[in-house]
Structures are given as structure tokens and as C-alpha cells.
Write a protein that holds these residues in place. Sequence first.
Motif, PDB file in Angstrom:
ATOM      1  N   UNK A 119       2.528  34.666   6.890  1.00 31.87           N
ATOM      2  CA  UNK A 119       2.688  35.243   5.546  1.00 31.87           C
ATOM      3  C   UNK A 119       2.225  34.242   4.489  1.00 31.87           C
ATOM      4  N   UNK A 120       2.592  32.979   4.672  1.00 26.19           N
ATOM      5  CA  UNK A 120       2.165  31.924   3.752  1.00 26.19           C
ATOM      6  C   UNK A 120       0.637  31.820   3.754  1.00 26.19           C
ATOM      7  N   UNK A 137      13.921  30.562  -3.152  1.00 24.04           N
ATOM      8  CA  UNK A 137      12.608  31.210  -3.105  1.00 24.04           C
ATOM      9  C   UNK A 137      12.234  31.830  -4.443  1.00 24.04           C
ATOM     10  N   UNK A 138      13.180  32.544  -5.044  1.00 26.18           N
ATOM     11  CA  UNK A 138      12.917  33.173  -6.346  1.00 26.18           C
ATOM     12  C   UNK A 138      12.688  32.109  -7.417  1.00 26.18           C
ATOM     13  N   UNK A 197       7.556  30.891   2.157  1.00 27.84           N
ATOM     14  CA  UNK A 197       8.323  30.644   3.383  1.00 27.84           C
ATOM     15  C   UNK A 197       9.804  30.968   3.167  1.00 27.84           C
ATOM     16  N   UNK A 198      10.342  30.553   2.031  1.00 30.22           N
ATOM     17  CA  UNK A 198      11.760  30.800   1.733  1.00 30.22           C
ATOM     18  C   UNK A 198      12.059  32.299   1.673  1.00 30.22           C
ATOM     19  N   UNK A 199      11.164  33.054   1.033  1.00 30.38           N
ATOM     20  CA  UNK A 199      11.391  34.501   0.901  1.00 30.38           C
ATOM     21  C   UNK A 199      11.317  35.211   2.262  1.00 30.38           C
ATOM     22  N   UNK A 232      14.392  27.832  13.300  1.00 32.05           N
ATOM     23  CA  UNK A 232      13.044  28.416  13.339  1.00 32.05           C
ATOM     24  C   UNK A 232      13.110  29.897  13.721  1.00 32.05           C
ATOM     25  N   UNK A 233      14.040  30.230  14.631  1.00 33.54           N
ATOM     26  CA  UNK A 233      14.162  31.615  15.086  1.00 33.54           C
ATOM     27  C   UNK A 233      14.784  32.513  14.025  1.00 33.54           C
ATOM     28  N   UNK A 234      15.810  32.028  13.333  1.00 38.05           N
ATOM     29  CA  UNK A 234      16.508  32.856  12.330  1.00 38.05           C
ATOM     30  C   UNK A 234      15.600  33.127  11.134  1.00 38.05           C
ATOM     31  N   UNK A 235      14.676  32.189  10.868  1.00 35.35           N
ATOM     32  CA  UNK A 235      13.731  32.385   9.749  1.00 35.35           C
ATOM     33  C   UNK A 235      12.369  32.884  10.230  1.00 35.35           C
TER      34      UNK A 235
END
Length: 300
Positions: free
Chosen positions: A29-30, A107-108, A57-59, A18-21
Motif C-alpha cells: 500500500x505504501x 496515522x491521521x 503504514x500506520x493507517x 508484523x502479522x497484526x498490522x
Amino acid sequence: MGSTRVHTSTASILTDFKEITKMRLAISVVFSSVAGYFLGADNIDFVVVFLLAVGGYLMVGASNAYNQIIERRLDALMDRTKNRPLPAGRMSVTTAFIIAVVFTVLGIIVLYIINPKTAMFGAISIFLYVSVYTPLKTKTPLSVFVGAFPGAIPFMLGWVAASGHFGIEPGTLFMIQFFWQFPHFWALGWWLYDDYKKGGFFMLPTGKRDRGTAIQIVLYTLWTIMASLIPVFGVTGKLYITPFSGMIILFLGLGMLYYAFRLFREKTAAAARKLMFASVSYLTLLQIVYVLDKFIREWI
């Protein structure tokens, strides 16, 4: 005892993930992207909403993972960031890089399934954030200007996901969130000035907590409010809000402006902190008002 260790370890891994993302930031953002989608869609397709949420979320997660890899040594110097997974030694650079790459590719792909333009803007956002904004943070206060471009994409991205094209409507949504970035991040930079200084980050426009920075915060707050009210005048294509909603937006904007003026008068970290939270509330409530205005008009 064994099961307790496994549980703690699993909880720790999830916390680090959760922290790294930066899960909280990613969710905000979502939220912006989905709000933009609701504004731009003629008919709500919840499959697209789901894909936009996952892709968004992925981006954001990828951008944050790359950012923390690049800044891991500087993060170790600051109280706010020293306990992140990389500087604390709980996660290897390789693991973080794998997460970043996998998130970027997935994500892309997910955004491309919606439409190619959405994927393109998502990719531009990652590139600007990681390759331009992040390196500039230790070089010049202009980094906030550069960072405002990827930071303003989410609201606009939702409209592009709904319509498949970029025009005056997503351009207006972009402009609102673009101007909003400045008082938001300068308030954050003022509040955490001493901590940012330890890491060598230049966040404030004058480089200092002074009158010049405070004046610019007030000015950009005013421009944010003005940009937010443009859709009232019927000059932004399909993007329109009623005068009643415009009054609500103006009232919210005056609330944010009040805290900007308080920072100008007091020039304290406490005043900056209040403005930072006021700015988050302003953007969130603005997006809710925009979406409600559209659907109430359609129902009536």
C-alpha cells in the motif's frame, strides 16, 4: 539459556506485530501511495515521501488490527488465519486494540502534517474498511465492491499528498486500482474458496466457483486494462503516459487477461492462484511504468 528465551520472545513479539498490522500488505500500500506521489509532485520532497510512507503504514496497520479483532473467532476456523496472534492466543484483544487506536491517531496526525485532504482520505479509508467492508464480508458478495473503495485509495492518496487537491488525475488513479480490485480479490476468493467457506465469508460474485464468476473476472480485467490506458489519450490533466508506455501497459494487461481466460477455461484453484499473482505483478509494474514514463519525459 536466558538470553535465548529473551531473543525468542522478542522475535515472537515482532512477528506478531508484523502479522497484526499485515506488514507485507502495508508495504504494498505504501508503494502505491509513493508511486502516486511521484506522479503528482512537481518537485520531490523526501520529507513528504517519508511522512506518506509512515502515515500510510500506520493507517493500513490500524485497519488490519481492527479487522483481526472483529474477525478473530472466524479467523480461528480457517487454516490460512488460525495462527494469527489473536485466534492463536498469543496477543490479547486489548493489546491489539491499543495498537489499532494508537496507529489510527498517529496515522491521521502524520498525514495531516502533509495536508488535510490526505488525512481525510486516510480516515475515510479506515472507516470504510473497518465499519462497512469487514462486517459485510460474511453477509454478501457485495463486500468486495465496498472494499474496493478503501482498497483503491492508496494510489490516489499519493497524488493528493503531492498536490493538495482531488481532481481528474487522482480520480483516474483511483479508478485504475478500483477496477483492479475485482479480478484480484475474486481470484484470491476462488483460490481459497474452501478456507473462506469455513469462516463463512462470501467473496465470489455468484457465491460459487462457476462460469458466472469467471466471466465477471474476465470483464473486470478488461475494464482494468482500459482504465489503465486512459492517460495515453491526454484527457486526464497532468496525468499522462506516452503511447510507448501505453503499449507496455497493454502488453502487461494482456498477460493478466491471459490468466483470467485460463481461469475461465480451467475453473481450478491453481489457475486462480496464478491470476492472483499475475494481478499483483500487473499493478506493481504499471505503477513503475507510470512513474518511469513521467521522469524519462522530464529528463528528455
